[in-house]
Design a protein around this motif. Structure first.
Motif, PDB file in Angstrom:
ATOM      1  N   VAL A 164     -37.926   9.860   6.184  1.00  0.00           N
ATOM      2  CA  VAL A 164     -36.410   8.898   6.481  1.00  0.00           C
ATOM      3  C   VAL A 164     -37.280   8.501   7.837  1.00  0.00           C
ATOM      4  CG1 VAL A 164     -35.760  12.151   6.435  1.00  0.00           C
ATOM      5  CG2 VAL A 164     -36.875  11.580   8.155  1.00  0.00           C
ATOM      6  N   ASN A 165     -36.099   7.769   8.214  1.00  0.00           N
ATOM      7  CA  ASN A 165     -36.395   6.859   9.363  1.00  0.00           C
ATOM      8  C   ASN A 165     -36.642   8.092  10.001  1.00  0.00           C
ATOM      9  OD1 ASN A 165     -34.758   5.756  12.061  1.00  0.00           O
ATOM     10  ND2 ASN A 165     -34.101   3.971  10.367  1.00  0.00           N
ATOM     11  N   SER A 166     -36.865   7.107  11.338  1.00  0.00           N
ATOM     12  CA  SER A 166     -37.594   7.818  12.897  1.00  0.00           C
ATOM     13  C   SER A 166     -36.312   8.381  13.455  1.00  0.00           C
ATOM     14  CB  SER A 166     -38.713   6.611  13.441  1.00  0.00           C
ATOM     15  OG  SER A 166     -38.196   5.504  13.577  1.00  0.00           O
ATOM     16  N   ARG A 167     -34.995   7.253  13.505  1.00  0.00           N
ATOM     17  CA  ARG A 167     -34.459   7.936  14.828  1.00  0.00           C
ATOM     18  C   ARG A 167     -34.014   8.970  14.128  1.00  0.00           C
ATOM     19  NH1 ARG A 167     -30.995   1.758  15.828  1.00  0.00           N
ATOM     20  NH2 ARG A 167     -32.404   1.048  16.580  1.00  0.00           N
ATOM     21  N   THR A 168     -34.045   9.252  12.911  1.00  0.00           N
ATOM     22  CA  THR A 168     -32.936  10.410  12.665  1.00  0.00           C
ATOM     23  C   THR A 168     -34.128  11.755  12.573  1.00  0.00           C
ATOM     24  OG1 THR A 168     -32.320   9.596  10.170  1.00  0.00           O
ATOM     25  CG2 THR A 168     -32.497  12.024  10.622  1.00  0.00           C
ATOM     26  N   VAL A 169     -35.805  11.286  12.232  1.00  0.00           N
ATOM     27  CA  VAL A 169     -36.411  12.547  13.029  1.00  0.00           C
ATOM     28  C   VAL A 169     -36.368  12.525  15.093  1.00  0.00           C
ATOM     29  CG1 VAL A 169     -38.730  13.265  13.415  1.00  0.00           C
ATOM     30  CG2 VAL A 169     -37.918  12.467  11.448  1.00  0.00           C
ATOM     31  N   LEU A 170     -35.922  11.291  15.446  1.00  0.00           N
ATOM     32  CA  LEU A 170     -35.871  11.629  16.199  1.00  0.00           C
ATOM     33  C   LEU A 170     -34.369  12.267  16.896  1.00  0.00           C
ATOM     34  CD1 LEU A 170     -37.101  10.513  19.673  1.00  0.00           C
ATOM     35  CD2 LEU A 170     -35.799   8.710  19.645  1.00  0.00           C
ATOM     36  N   LYS A 171     -34.331  12.335  16.538  1.00  0.00           N
ATOM     37  CA  LYS A 171     -32.268  13.353  16.879  1.00  0.00           C
ATOM     38  C   LYS A 171     -33.217  14.135  16.447  1.00  0.00           C
ATOM     39  CE  LYS A 171     -27.089  13.229  15.337  1.00  0.00           C
ATOM     40  NZ  LYS A 171     -26.329  12.879  15.035  1.00  0.00           N
ATOM     41  N   PRO A 223     -26.591  17.844   8.156  1.00  0.00           N
ATOM     42  CA  PRO A 223     -26.979  16.615   8.107  1.00  0.00           C
ATOM     43  C   PRO A 223     -27.947  16.488   7.716  1.00  0.00           C
ATOM     44  CG  PRO A 223     -25.095  17.191   9.588  1.00  0.00           C
ATOM     45  CD  PRO A 223     -25.595  18.477   8.981  1.00  0.00           C
ATOM     46  N   ILE A 224     -29.239  15.449   7.955  1.00  0.00           N
ATOM     47  CA  ILE A 224     -30.417  15.312   7.676  1.00  0.00           C
ATOM     48  C   ILE A 224     -30.799  15.739   9.071  1.00  0.00           C
ATOM     49  CG2 ILE A 224     -32.788  13.570   6.730  1.00  0.00           C
ATOM     50  CD1 ILE A 224     -30.579  11.821   5.052  1.00  0.00           C
ATOM     51  N   ARG A 243     -43.027   9.039  14.401  1.00  0.00           N
ATOM     52  CA  ARG A 243     -43.273   8.603  13.336  1.00  0.00           C
ATOM     53  C   ARG A 243     -44.153   9.546  12.256  1.00  0.00           C
ATOM     54  NH1 ARG A 243     -46.359   3.890  15.992  1.00  0.00           N
ATOM     55  NH2 ARG A 243     -44.981   3.723  17.065  1.00  0.00           N
ATOM     56  N   GLU A 244     -45.404  10.501  12.488  1.00  0.00           N
ATOM     57  CA  GLU A 244     -45.504  11.103  11.378  1.00  0.00           C
ATOM     58  C   GLU A 244     -44.672  11.482  10.847  1.00  0.00           C
ATOM     59  OE1 GLU A 244     -49.558  13.152  11.931  1.00  0.00           O
ATOM     60  OE2 GLU A 244     -49.110  12.746  15.149  1.00  0.00           O
ATOM     61  N   LEU A 245     -43.851  12.111  11.241  1.00  0.00           N
ATOM     62  CA  LEU A 245     -42.627  13.250  10.941  1.00  0.00           C
ATOM     63  C   LEU A 245     -41.639  12.525   9.934  1.00  0.00           C
ATOM     64  CD1 LEU A 245     -41.897  15.650  13.231  1.00  0.00           C
ATOM     65  CD2 LEU A 245     -42.417  16.703  11.413  1.00  0.00           C
ATOM     66  N   ALA A 246     -41.103  11.244  10.785  1.00  0.00           N
ATOM     67  CA  ALA A 246     -40.418  10.321   9.479  1.00  0.00           C
ATOM     68  C   ALA A 246     -41.256   9.960   8.720  1.00  0.00           C
ATOM     69  CB  ALA A 246     -40.077   8.827  10.565  1.00  0.00           C
ATOM     70  N   ALA A 247     -42.578   9.610   7.945  1.00  0.00           N
ATOM     71  CA  ALA A 247     -43.489   9.482   7.412  1.00  0.00           C
ATOM     72  C   ALA A 247     -43.790  10.334   5.995  1.00  0.00           C
ATOM     73  CB  ALA A 247     -44.615   9.184   7.430  1.00  0.00           C
ATOM     74  N   ASP A 248     -43.975  11.784   6.526  1.00  0.00           N
ATOM     75  CA  ASP A 248     -44.062  12.814   5.511  1.00  0.00           C
ATOM     76  C   ASP A 248     -42.850  12.835   5.213  1.00  0.00           C
ATOM     77  OD1 ASP A 248     -46.249  12.815   6.442  1.00  0.00           O
ATOM     78  OD2 ASP A 248     -46.225  14.203   7.786  1.00  0.00           O
ATOM     79  N   LEU A 249     -42.102  13.242   5.851  1.00  0.00           N
ATOM     80  CA  LEU A 249     -40.593  13.757   5.641  1.00  0.00           C
ATOM     81  C   LEU A 249     -39.753  11.977   4.194  1.00  0.00           C
ATOM     82  CD1 LEU A 249     -39.413  15.754   8.439  1.00  0.00           C
ATOM     83  CD2 LEU A 249     -40.681  16.694   6.509  1.00  0.00           C
TER      84      LEU A 249
END
Length: 122
Positions: free
Chosen positions: A45-52, A9-10, A37-43
């Motif tokens: 992906v959706n910010s919800r995925t980063v939040l998980k 999973p991502i 938000r930064e990680l989502a933009a850099d990677l």
């Protein structure tokens, strides 16, 4: 942008990414890590995925939230990541590796010789 594979999973791949940042020292203990938000933009992906992924890192007690600021890397995060990675290596990676060696019929002597010639083991 990070390239993801279909085998995991991502959000878990993002956790692995965080593990690598922690082990390499790119993220320093006691300091803020990049925002969701930064990680989502850099990677890419959706910010919800980063939040998980961040929630997973919190569950592992590697990061802690600071209200209105983001997440701070815990002081002992590197030691915890190394312990988790070593466990994964011995529980998953090594058994798969040994099974493949058996399937391929690679003799122990040849394997040891190859390891010694290609690495600098401690």
């Amino acid at each position: 942008m990070m390239e993801f594979n279909d085998n995991k999973p991502i959000y878990k791949q993002i956790v692995d990414y965080a593990f690598n940042r922690i082990i390499s020292g790119s993220w320093s203990p006691g300091l803020m890590i990049p925002s969701v938000r930064e990680l989502a933009a850099d990677l890419g992906v959706n910010s919800r995925t980063v939040l998980k992924a961040m929630e997973n890192l919190q569950d592992l007690q590697l990061i802690e939230p600071k209200r209105g600021m983001g997440f701070i890397l815990m002081e002992d995060a590197s030691a915890k990541v190394m312990k988790a990675r070593r466990k994964e290596f011995f529980d998953i990676t090594l058994p798969e590796f040994l099974k493949e060696i058996e399937i391929l019929g690679i003799p122990r002597d040849e394997l040891i010789e190859r390891i010694n010639s290609e690495t600098k083991f401690n």
